[in-house]
Write an enzyme that holds these catalytic residues in place. Structure first.
Site, PDB file in Angstrom:
ATOM      1  N   ARG A   1       0.228  -7.429 -10.962  1.00 34.17           N
ATOM      2  CA  ARG A   1      -0.457  -6.610 -11.960  1.00 34.17           C
ATOM      3  C   ARG A   1       0.270  -6.651 -13.293  1.00 34.17           C
ATOM      4  O   ARG A   1       1.477  -6.829 -13.375  1.00 34.17           O
ATOM      5  CB  ARG A   1      -0.543  -5.137 -11.482  1.00 34.17           C
ATOM      6  CG  ARG A   1      -1.459  -4.914 -10.287  1.00 34.17           C
ATOM      7  CD  ARG A   1      -2.906  -5.064 -10.683  1.00 34.17           C
ATOM      8  NE  ARG A   1      -3.819  -4.756  -9.587  1.00 34.17           N
ATOM      9  CZ  ARG A   1      -4.278  -5.642  -8.715  1.00 34.17           C
ATOM     10  NH1 ARG A   1      -3.892  -6.909  -8.798  1.00 34.17           N
ATOM     11  NH2 ARG A   1      -5.118  -5.288  -7.765  1.00 34.17           N
TER      12      ARG A   1
ATOM     13  N   TYR B   1     -15.750   1.106  -8.323  1.00 36.64           N
ATOM     14  CA  TYR B   1     -15.142   1.623  -9.545  1.00 36.64           C
ATOM     15  C   TYR B   1     -15.383   0.667 -10.711  1.00 36.64           C
ATOM     16  O   TYR B   1     -15.808   1.067 -11.797  1.00 36.64           O
ATOM     17  CB  TYR B   1     -13.639   1.839  -9.332  1.00 36.64           C
ATOM     18  CG  TYR B   1     -12.896   2.133 -10.607  1.00 36.64           C
ATOM     19  CD1 TYR B   1     -13.023   3.367 -11.239  1.00 36.64           C
ATOM     20  CD2 TYR B   1     -12.062   1.177 -11.191  1.00 36.64           C
ATOM     21  CE1 TYR B   1     -12.348   3.643 -12.422  1.00 36.64           C
ATOM     22  CE2 TYR B   1     -11.383   1.442 -12.369  1.00 36.64           C
ATOM     23  CZ  TYR B   1     -11.529   2.678 -12.972  1.00 36.64           C
ATOM     24  OH  TYR B   1     -10.863   2.936 -14.149  1.00 36.64           O
TER      25      TYR B   1
END
Length: 313
Positions: free
Chosen positions: A217, A155
């Site tokens: 994150r 990705y």
């Protein structure tokens, strides 16, 4: 007499940012597309969008296969957009068809840029949504745009390849590249981490299976991301790339703690090895200094508020 008083007297108001302008959003019915359309509509733009073939269309909504050059060109010529937000992509990191991912994310984007460059009406700004995944496992605590890309999965490679391909069109089109870090909100599918966690708490599940608990994150609210994209379109800093992020990292453990506070109970967490990805990016925390230097300060929505919004929706 000052300008504001004069306007009040004659009944005038400042024109909205997008008044009289047409916006084209690819991937209109995707998670981000919904919020982007709402943001641009509120700013006065006439919003047009593309959807996947087979999905319902309308006067301003076109079924377009990004890999069909003629279909892309026809939609662009029909809309003649003043601004473009390119969101349509394979956006799930663990998508299992690498061939499709590269074709849609790279070739599909090229088809769009080709159509825009050849069109009879040139847009003032074209925003391409890339990804902070291109940085991979960077060896710095906070990632700014000067950090060298080091993609760790297909990705990320497909998004970096899209960025390099887009450089070939920067002398023909006013292209801006956005590199969003993780973001979430109501409507994101449950194959993404936060919607999965929120869904388990909404169902009052006693147990949840997750992957690598060591990941951290930088999460943002999708509404903040849409606002940042709109402001980038207005500023049109052509040829530049911008991190779109909160600058606040959150560990998986802290996410569980937040949801426990919201839902009022603790959930039992189990690590499922099947959910632990090879080449997992362990920490992604971004700097938004370059972004705010161009579009002005945007207050990030506290993640606890975003999670509460998702939980109560």
């Amino acid at each position: 007499m000052n300008r504001m008083v004069t306007q009040e007297i004659v009944g005038l108001s400042e024109p909205r940012e997008g008044e009289g302008k047409r916006a084209l959003i690819t991937g209109l019915r995707g998670f981000t597309g919904y919020y982007m359309a709402r943001e641009l509509t509120a700013a006065g733009y006439q919003v047009h969008g593309t959807v996947l073939p087979g999905e319902p269309t309308g006067p301003d909504i076109f079924a377009v296969d990004l890999l069909d050059r003629a279909s892309v060109a026809a939609a662009v010529e029909k809309v003649q957009p003043d601004v473009v937000v390119h969101l349509a992509a394979i956006a799930f990191v663990a998508h299992n068809d690498a061939d499709q991912m590269y074709r849609v994310n790279v070739v599909g984007t090229r088809n769009l840029l080709e159509a825009l460059a050849a069109g009879s009406h040139k847009p003032s700004s074209v925003l391409l949504a890339s990804s902070a995944n291109i940085y991979g496992n960077a060896r710095v605590p906070v990632i700014d745009e000067s950090v060298a890309p080091n993609p760790a999965n297909d990705y990320a490679v497909s998004k970096l390849a899209m960025e390099y391909m887009a450089r070939l069109w920067m002398d023909k089109l006013p292209i801006v590249i956005a590199r969003p870090f993780n973001y979430t909100g109501v409507g994101q599918t449950e194959n993404f981490l936060l919607p999965k966690i929120v869904s388990h708490f909404r169902k009052e599940a006693r147990r949840i299976e997750l992957g690598n608990l060591a990941i951290a994150r930088d999460f943002s609210d999708v509404r903040m991301v849409a606002k940042s994209y709109r402001r980038l379109l207005a500023a049109a800093p052509s040829g530049e790339a911008f991190n779109v992020c909160s600058g606040q990292p959150h560990t998986l453990e802290s996410l569980i703690d937040m949801m426990s506070e919201i839902a009022g109970y603790r959930i039992e967490v189990h690590v499922n090895p099947a959910f632990v990805r090879a080449n997992e990016v362990l920490t992604l925390t971004g700097s938004n200094a370059k972004l705010t230097g161009v579009i002005g300060k945007i207050e990030p929505t506290p993640l606890l508020e975003t999670l509460r919004w998702m939980y109560t929706a």
